[in-house]
Design an enzyme around this catalytic site. Sequence first.
Site, short mmCIF file in Angstrom:
data_model
loop_
_atom_site.label_atom_id
_atom_site.label_comp_id
_atom_site.label_asym_id
_atom_site.label_seq_id
_atom_site.Cartn_x
_atom_site.Cartn_y
_atom_site.Cartn_z
N ASP A 45 48.52 50.99 37.94
CA ASP A 45 47.71 50.23 38.89
C ASP A 45 47.32 51.07 40.10
O ASP A 45 47.81 52.18 40.29
CB ASP A 45 48.47 48.96 39.33
CG ASP A 45 49.91 49.25 39.76
OD1 ASP A 45 50.27 50.42 39.92
OD2 ASP A 45 50.66 48.28 39.93
N GLU A 87 50.29 39.52 38.87
CA GLU A 87 50.98 38.50 39.67
C GLU A 87 51.18 37.23 38.85
O GLU A 87 50.51 37.02 37.84
CB GLU A 87 50.12 38.18 40.90
CG GLU A 87 49.88 39.36 41.84
CD GLU A 87 51.06 39.68 42.75
OE1 GLU A 87 52.22 39.54 42.31
OE2 GLU A 87 50.83 40.07 43.89
#
Length: 244
Positions: free
Chosen positions: A67, A143
């Site tokens: 990421d 998330e």
Amino acid sequence: MRIYRTADYQEMSRSAARILAAQIQLKPDCVLGLATGSTPIGTYEELVRQYQAGWLDFSEVKSANLDEYRGLTRDNDQSYYYFMRQNLFRHINIKPENTHIPDGSQSDASAECTRYEHVLTQLGGVDLQILGLGHNGHIGFNEPADAFAQTTHCVDLTRSTIEANQRFFAREEDVPRQAYTMGIGTIMRARKILLLVSGSAKADILYASLRGPVTPQVPASILQFHPDVTVITDEAALSSFLRQ
Ligand code: GLP
């Protein structure tokens, strides 16, 4: 799933580095999926030590990071590009052209995510993916959500992640609000996964991830369905298991 218990952070890091070293020795042109955050730093230090001792050769190794913050350029000292250079790449003989990280400076999210998935496909997939664990169960920057994301995408970071990562920034408002991350589907396609977890603050979320229901509300729980996961954790992070 194998769970290895180590005494502390140092032993966890040494164990993880041994697995990575074995992977590189068995397949010198392997694709490593790399993670950032504080957890893998000790592992990277150990890999650098092994390289400096002449035991490891990264000249054919390829890497793909999980990421990157959206909106940070590569020279920003909080970018994951900068982190990887500082903590690993500049100390070893990996070729810069063999290292891949989503480009946070690209504002066209859809184009950047498509490009990154294409890079992963061209690499032939990840052989060994290192993961840390977020305080809310996130892996990469996936998330808690209503569904598992399949591919690399742009996420809005949750308040809990912004607060957890604020320690690296001068001010809370400097923490980017978005990131590009491999999807859960991307991560699950890795042939082997190495999850590193340290410290009592992660104990409850580690237990929920490995023993709780598989749900996108605890993204790491999907790892229960992966055929080849090794978890290396210190005693402090295992404390919720020991209480059961
Ligand atoms: C960040 C990263 C994750 C990492 C997590 C845990 O948000 N995107 O890949 O695993 O934080 O970080 P730490 O290891 O510092 O607890």
